[in-house]
Design an enzyme around this catalytic site. Sequence first.
Site, PDB file in Angstrom:
ATOM      1  N   CYS A 138       0.830  -1.202   0.000  1.00  0.00           N
ATOM      2  CA  CYS A 138       0.000   0.000   0.000  1.00  0.00           C
ATOM      3  C   CYS A 138       0.866   1.254   0.000  1.00  0.00           C
ATOM      4  O   CYS A 138       0.757   2.109  -0.871  1.00  0.00           O
ATOM      5  CB  CYS A 138      -0.940  -0.001   1.204  1.00  0.00           C
ATOM      6  SG  CYS A 138      -2.021   1.457   1.250  1.00  0.00           S
ATOM      7  N   GLU A 213      -4.829  -5.374  -2.864  1.00  0.00           N
ATOM      8  CA  GLU A 213      -4.843  -4.018  -3.414  1.00  0.00           C
ATOM      9  C   GLU A 213      -5.579  -3.993  -4.757  1.00  0.00           C
ATOM     10  O   GLU A 213      -6.393  -3.102  -5.012  1.00  0.00           O
ATOM     11  CB  GLU A 213      -3.410  -3.504  -3.597  1.00  0.00           C
ATOM     12  CG  GLU A 213      -2.755  -2.995  -2.337  1.00  0.00           C
ATOM     13  CD  GLU A 213      -3.274  -1.629  -1.912  1.00  0.00           C
ATOM     14  OE1 GLU A 213      -4.165  -1.071  -2.585  1.00  0.00           O
ATOM     15  OE2 GLU A 213      -2.781  -1.121  -0.895  1.00  0.00           O
TER      16      GLU A 213
END
Length: 225
Positions: A138, A213
């Site tokens: 991230c 993600e």
Amino acid sequence: MSYGTTFPALRAAAGGHWPAYTRHAFVRSMGTGELPSAAFLHYLRQDYLFLIHFSRAWALAVTKAPDLPAMRACAATVHALLDEEMKLHVATCAAAGIPEAELLATPEAVECVAYTRFVLDCGHAGDFLDLLVALAPCVLGYGEIGTALRDEATSDAYADWIATYAGDEYQGVCEGVAVLIDRTVAERIGPAPEASPRWASLVETFATATRLEAAFWDMGLRGCP
């Protein structure tokens, strides 16, 4: 972007999962300006909730950190998330008529639940390094995406978002996290991490977080009517 030495090795080991995340259709359509605003706002609402849990994970890293410099680095990241990055979400949504109280009341999507609880579980079940590796896609992925869109975008429709993640402040966070990961790897598994018996587990954690993600971007696109 390189971001140290461990991150590029993990990124390479993740194979196709990495470009599936960083070159996702959601990302590319931000650069062209073709991403519908409804999809972007749906993503922002979920990402606001994500950042709350992500901040908790970095706070957990403070308690897992081996020494004061590492504690300070993790605490600084908590501050950057809560007091800087989330401002983008609040301001953008407010401009669209969505107050912060409504953001807080947003039902959490299953993709947000899956990703944030995975990261927190890595932190609770593993050690400091396990948690850092779960957090890395991230933090460092958004840094990579931001700089790529800064250089490639053909529209300014999402210029504020791009500027946030390509900006010096966020890039400084990325550099600090990369240094922290490299230092932790050197201390815990030595100068040749890819030769360590632990490397396969770290790659699996990194790849799973990367897949989550990409699923988050999928969720954003599905939010478009």
